[in-house]
Design an enzyme around this catalytic site. Structure first.
Site, mmCIF file in Angstrom:
data_model
loop_
_atom_site.group_PDB
_atom_site.id
_atom_site.type_symbol
_atom_site.label_atom_id
_atom_site.label_comp_id
_atom_site.label_asym_id
_atom_site.label_seq_id
_atom_site.Cartn_x
_atom_site.Cartn_y
_atom_site.Cartn_z
ATOM 1 N N CYS A 1 0.723 -1.253 0.058
ATOM 2 C CA CYS A 1 -0.022 0.053 -0.057
ATOM 3 C C CYS A 1 1.025 1.148 0.110
ATOM 4 O O CYS A 1 2.187 1.178 0.155
ATOM 5 C CB CYS A 1 -0.688 0.010 1.257
ATOM 6 S SG CYS A 1 -2.197 -1.231 1.240
ATOM 7 N N LEU B 1 -3.888 -1.557 -1.468
ATOM 8 C CA LEU B 1 -3.810 -2.746 -1.858
ATOM 9 C C LEU B 1 -4.629 -3.708 -1.141
ATOM 10 O O LEU B 1 -3.774 -3.974 -0.046
ATOM 11 C CB LEU B 1 -2.564 -3.265 -2.296
ATOM 12 C CG LEU B 1 -2.429 -4.628 -3.170
ATOM 13 C CD1 LEU B 1 -2.869 -4.446 -4.562
ATOM 14 C CD2 LEU B 1 -0.895 -5.187 -3.250
ATOM 15 N N ALA B 2 -5.786 -4.442 -1.672
ATOM 16 C CA ALA B 2 -6.668 -4.979 -0.704
ATOM 17 C C ALA B 2 -6.083 -6.399 -0.930
ATOM 18 O O ALA B 2 -5.995 -7.164 -1.725
ATOM 19 C CB ALA B 2 -8.165 -4.891 -1.194
ATOM 20 N N ASP C 1 -6.468 -6.809 9.474
ATOM 21 C CA ASP C 1 -5.048 -6.619 10.257
ATOM 22 C C ASP C 1 -5.078 -5.121 10.643
ATOM 23 O O ASP C 1 -4.131 -5.094 11.634
ATOM 24 C CB ASP C 1 -4.013 -7.473 9.586
ATOM 25 C CG ASP C 1 -3.502 -6.961 8.169
ATOM 26 O OD1 ASP C 1 -4.281 -5.939 7.778
ATOM 27 O OD2 ASP C 1 -2.348 -7.203 7.917
#
Length: 219
Positions: A2, A53-54, A101
């Protein structure tokens, strides 16, 4: 991966600051093509931008920045033992809005503070704003990059040097010793970079910023 970008200034944010910060965050779009978000406090001089960014919890509930009370987090992370930490927090009465998370990391910080760094198993670089101070940390192997630059208005933080160098008008490093080390090793040894006023947080390091100034730094 990310992308994160933050302004931690010693003065209130202006419209120009927010515009430039949004541009800088968009400059990290290649790191996070799945979403973008921002949070800012004009009076405190704080802007937190994120490109996502998944990977864990693909829903929008894990979009960043994530807020919990006065705390806000932007992170580039993958915490391998977050389910274990999450179960511990739930046993203490903590409630979650997502299955990700990053929210677990934020809620854990609210319970243990810096103590959570000793419990984390994973790779991470994050900025947490607690309403008064910003807390920056990098994982023990420095797998997730975090660079910061200083200017007269405070501290600027980014996942990459590109947006940051432009924001702080960074001056190239003119140290022959540092360049000799670079050509010998093939890289600058953190915290050094190719610029005088831009630095990389070394592996396993922590830094606290308040009022646009570094108040503590540990490696």
């Amino acid at each position: 991966m990310c992308g994160i970008f933050a302004l931690l200034l010693n003065r209130p944010l202006t419209d120009a600051d927010i515009f430039k910060a949004r541009q800088a965050t968009q400059g990290l779009a290649h790191r996070g093509p799945d979403g973008t978000g921002e949070w800012f406090d004009r009076a405190a001089g704080v802007y937190l931008g994120h490109r996502r960014l998944a990977i864990i919890d693909l829903t929008s509930k894990s979009d960043q920045p994530i807020l919990s009370g006065e705390h806000v987090i932007i992170a580039n992370c993958e915490i391998y033992n977050y389910l274990e930490i999450r179960r511990d927090l739930i046993s203490r009465g903590t409630q979650f809005a997502s299955r990700g998370d990053t929210e677990t990391l934020l809620k854990a910080w609210q319970v243990w503070g810096r103590g959570i760094l000793d419990r984390l198993d994973g790779m991470y670089a994050f900025v947490i704003w607690d309403g008064h101070s910003a807390h920056l940390a990098v994982d023990p192997f420095g797998e997730k990059p975090l660079v910061w630059g200083s200017c007269e208005d405070g501290i600027v933080v980014s996942s990459e040097m590109g947006p940051l160098v432009e924001y702080v008008n960074a001056d190239p490093c003119d140290s022959e010793e540092k360049w000799a080390a670079y050509f010998g090793l093939g890289y600058f040894v953190p915290p050094e970079t190719a610029f005088k006023n831009v630095f990389r947080l070394p592996a396993s390091s922590y830094m606290c910023v308040a009022g646009g100034e570094i108040v503590s730094r540990e490696t």
